[in-house]
Design a protein around this motif. Sequence first.
Motif, PDB file in Angstrom:
ATOM      1  N   LYS A  38       0.818  -1.202   0.000  1.00  0.00           N
ATOM      2  CA  LYS A  38       0.000   0.000   0.000  1.00  0.00           C
ATOM      3  C   LYS A  38       0.858   1.262   0.000  1.00  0.00           C
ATOM      4  CE  LYS A  38      -4.550  -1.152   1.828  1.00  0.00           C
ATOM      5  NZ  LYS A  38      -5.520  -0.911   2.923  1.00  0.00           N
ATOM      6  N   GLU A  39       0.329   2.294  -0.672  1.00  0.00           N
ATOM      7  CA  GLU A  39       0.952   3.607  -0.657  1.00  0.00           C
ATOM      8  C   GLU A  39      -0.130   4.662  -0.426  1.00  0.00           C
ATOM      9  OE1 GLU A  39       2.808   4.158  -4.439  1.00  0.00           O
ATOM     10  OE2 GLU A  39       0.915   4.248  -5.532  1.00  0.00           O
ATOM     11  N   ASP A  40       0.314   5.846  -0.035  1.00  0.00           N
ATOM     12  CA  ASP A  40      -0.585   6.989   0.215  1.00  0.00           C
ATOM     13  C   ASP A  40      -1.490   6.782   1.423  1.00  0.00           C
ATOM     14  OD1 ASP A  40       0.474   8.282  -2.023  1.00  0.00           O
ATOM     15  OD2 ASP A  40      -0.979   7.307  -3.363  1.00  0.00           O
ATOM     16  N   GLY A  41      -1.102   5.889   2.322  1.00  0.00           N
ATOM     17  CA  GLY A  41      -1.785   5.755   3.599  1.00  0.00           C
ATOM     18  C   GLY A  41      -0.830   6.150   4.709  1.00  0.00           C
ATOM     19  N   LYS A  42      -1.075   5.666   5.922  1.00  0.00           N
ATOM     20  CA  LYS A  42      -0.181   6.002   7.025  1.00  0.00           C
ATOM     21  C   LYS A  42      -0.191   4.892   8.072  1.00  0.00           C
ATOM     22  CE  LYS A  42      -3.698   8.620   9.602  1.00  0.00           C
ATOM     23  NZ  LYS A  42      -4.016   9.903  10.274  1.00  0.00           N
ATOM     24  N   TRP A  43       0.889   4.809   8.820  1.00  0.00           N
ATOM     25  CA  TRP A  43       0.990   3.852   9.910  1.00  0.00           C
ATOM     26  C   TRP A  43       0.389   4.443  11.179  1.00  0.00           C
ATOM     27  CZ3 TRP A  43       2.299  -1.115   9.536  1.00  0.00           C
ATOM     28  CH2 TRP A  43       3.010  -1.530   8.404  1.00  0.00           C
ATOM     29  N   GLU A  44      -0.427   3.648  11.825  1.00  0.00           N
ATOM     30  CA  GLU A  44      -0.903   3.958  13.162  1.00  0.00           C
ATOM     31  C   GLU A  44      -0.544   2.776  14.031  1.00  0.00           C
ATOM     32  OE1 GLU A  44      -5.011   5.035  13.281  1.00  0.00           O
ATOM     33  OE2 GLU A  44      -4.750   6.778  11.961  1.00  0.00           O
ATOM     34  N   ARG A  46       1.091  -0.452  14.539  1.00  0.00           N
ATOM     35  CA  ARG A  46       1.542  -1.500  13.615  1.00  0.00           C
ATOM     36  C   ARG A  46       0.470  -1.845  12.587  1.00  0.00           C
ATOM     37  NH1 ARG A  46       5.625  -5.679  16.405  1.00  0.00           N
ATOM     38  NH2 ARG A  46       6.507  -5.399  14.321  1.00  0.00           N
ATOM     39  N   LYS A  47      -0.480  -0.938  12.395  1.00  0.00           N
ATOM     40  CA  LYS A  47      -1.510  -1.084  11.367  1.00  0.00           C
ATOM     41  C   LYS A  47      -1.333   0.008  10.321  1.00  0.00           C
ATOM     42  CE  LYS A  47      -3.744  -4.389  13.641  1.00  0.00           C
ATOM     43  NZ  LYS A  47      -3.738  -5.793  13.172  1.00  0.00           N
ATOM     44  N   TYR A  48      -1.514  -0.355   9.044  1.00  0.00           N
ATOM     45  CA  TYR A  48      -1.442   0.626   7.967  1.00  0.00           C
ATOM     46  C   TYR A  48      -2.867   1.019   7.595  1.00  0.00           C
ATOM     47  CZ  TYR A  48       0.516   3.038   3.921  1.00  0.00           C
ATOM     48  OH  TYR A  48       0.917   4.003   3.032  1.00  0.00           O
ATOM     49  N   ILE A  49      -3.157   2.303   7.710  1.00  0.00           N
ATOM     50  CA  ILE A  49      -4.506   2.818   7.521  1.00  0.00           C
ATOM     51  C   ILE A  49      -4.611   3.539   6.178  1.00  0.00           C
ATOM     52  CG2 ILE A  49      -6.353   4.222   8.499  1.00  0.00           C
ATOM     53  CD1 ILE A  49      -5.405   1.853  10.259  1.00  0.00           C
ATOM     54  N   GLY A  50      -5.650   3.194   5.412  1.00  0.00           N
ATOM     55  CA  GLY A  50      -5.877   3.844   4.130  1.00  0.00           C
ATOM     56  C   GLY A  50      -4.900   3.373   3.073  1.00  0.00           C
ATOM     57  N   GLY A  51      -4.846   4.127   1.970  1.00  0.00           N
ATOM     58  CA  GLY A  51      -3.923   3.809   0.899  1.00  0.00           C
ATOM     59  C   GLY A  51      -4.477   2.832  -0.110  1.00  0.00           C
ATOM     60  N   THR A  52      -3.751   2.634  -1.189  1.00  0.00           N
ATOM     61  CA  THR A  52      -4.120   1.702  -2.251  1.00  0.00           C
ATOM     62  C   THR A  52      -2.933   0.813  -2.579  1.00  0.00           C
ATOM     63  OG1 THR A  52      -3.522   3.356  -3.922  1.00  0.00           O
ATOM     64  CG2 THR A  52      -5.847   3.230  -3.288  1.00  0.00           C
ATOM     65  N   PHE A  53      -3.232  -0.387  -3.062  1.00  0.00           N
ATOM     66  CA  PHE A  53      -2.174  -1.338  -3.359  1.00  0.00           C
ATOM     67  C   PHE A  53      -1.482  -1.027  -4.687  1.00  0.00           C
ATOM     68  CE2 PHE A  53      -4.731  -4.136  -0.505  1.00  0.00           C
ATOM     69  CZ  PHE A  53      -3.734  -4.373   0.425  1.00  0.00           C
ATOM     70  N   LYS A  54      -0.177  -1.238  -4.687  1.00  0.00           N
ATOM     71  CA  LYS A  54       0.626  -1.072  -5.893  1.00  0.00           C
ATOM     72  C   LYS A  54       1.641  -2.209  -5.960  1.00  0.00           C
ATOM     73  CE  LYS A  54       4.017   1.980  -8.105  1.00  0.00           C
ATOM     74  NZ  LYS A  54       4.788   3.244  -7.962  1.00  0.00           N
ATOM     75  N   SER A  69      -1.052  -6.423   9.382  1.00  0.00           N
ATOM     76  CA  SER A  69      -0.772  -4.986   9.374  1.00  0.00           C
ATOM     77  C   SER A  69      -1.495  -4.266   8.237  1.00  0.00           C
ATOM     78  CB  SER A  69       0.735  -4.725   9.246  1.00  0.00           C
ATOM     79  OG  SER A  69       1.403  -4.941  10.478  1.00  0.00           O
ATOM     80  N   PHE A  70      -1.968  -5.030   7.251  1.00  0.00           N
ATOM     81  CA  PHE A  70      -2.760  -4.507   6.130  1.00  0.00           C
ATOM     82  C   PHE A  70      -1.962  -3.689   5.122  1.00  0.00           C
ATOM     83  CE2 PHE A  70      -5.626  -4.675   9.901  1.00  0.00           C
ATOM     84  CZ  PHE A  70      -6.370  -5.773   9.503  1.00  0.00           C
ATOM     85  N   ASP A  71      -0.646  -3.701   5.213  1.00  0.00           N
ATOM     86  CA  ASP A  71       0.164  -2.926   4.264  1.00  0.00           C
ATOM     87  C   ASP A  71       0.621  -3.754   3.075  1.00  0.00           C
ATOM     88  OD1 ASP A  71       1.774  -4.339   6.199  1.00  0.00           O
ATOM     89  OD2 ASP A  71       3.523  -3.275   5.420  1.00  0.00           O
TER      90      ASP A  71
END
Length: 321
Positions: A38-44, A46-54, A69-71
Amino acid sequence: MKTLKIIAALLLVSYNGVHSQETSKKKQAKTYAEISVKEDGKWEGRKYIGGTFKNVNSLRVADEHTDHSFDIRYEGPGWESDKVGYRLYLDWRNAIDIFGKVTDTMVLHKVGLDGFESYHHMSPWGMDILKAGKSLGIGAIGRYNGTEVLHFNQVDSTFARVDNSPKSSDVTVRYKGWQTAGDKIDFESKLSISPGQRYTKHTIKASKKIEGICTGIVSFKDIALVKKESTNKKWAYIATYGMQTLNNDKLGMAIFYETNTVSQQVKGPHDHLLIFKPATKPVTFYFLGAWEKEKNGITTETEFYNYLDTKLAELNKAGKI
């Protein structure tokens, strides 16, 4: 102006031709490996919030990354042939899971886009069929201390890369500073799959000779372990077959190994384990899953062990499959 229009038309034809060829090549591919982050999200935490997969060709795993972690899409790199797919949990678990396929086309690029739960249910391409739990899954690496399998809980950094060619698709993972039982080493895994094959070729290399490096097959109650050596005693396999999937249907799993690279076969808390002799030279073995719902697949225990015996005979003769 007329000349510019002609040039533009020629460029469009050329683009469409190239685009059509690329689409055709993807449809015709018989193996595929990927890793998607994922990119264009953020870490909170140890979880990655938002973003889209690339999709990327390589990455250094984020220090925050752990299980769920969802990243990383479906939690690590994936690789597949026209027969079967696999994925590696790129976190402390370091287990390998099986994606059972009901089609002979490439499917991984569609898996996990809508969340972590979807691929645990049957879909038009198939599903995640193996419950790895606390085990190594199938063909992954750990370190056995005589009581339990130590996973990759302490690693300074982890790097992963994928490569695709007409002959194979490969995943290479490098672990820097893997700490277990007072030892700290660097370790590399290369996982390769070829067209028309179920097996993954797994080549491992440790920077230091240590006892207990192991691989294995997740063990399930009432599923027997079968062992067999080749005629020349240089190769062998361990295997299981039975109702051992998340979909409650039949699955065969096996690991082929060179007998001179393994010190013992033992039953761990969650796996049938192969313990490798300490080495710094590369060691190669093969693992596979064969699901009864695979297109034109293996549907009986007899078929499965006949298939394994054929592969064992190939190893006996040529030293590779």
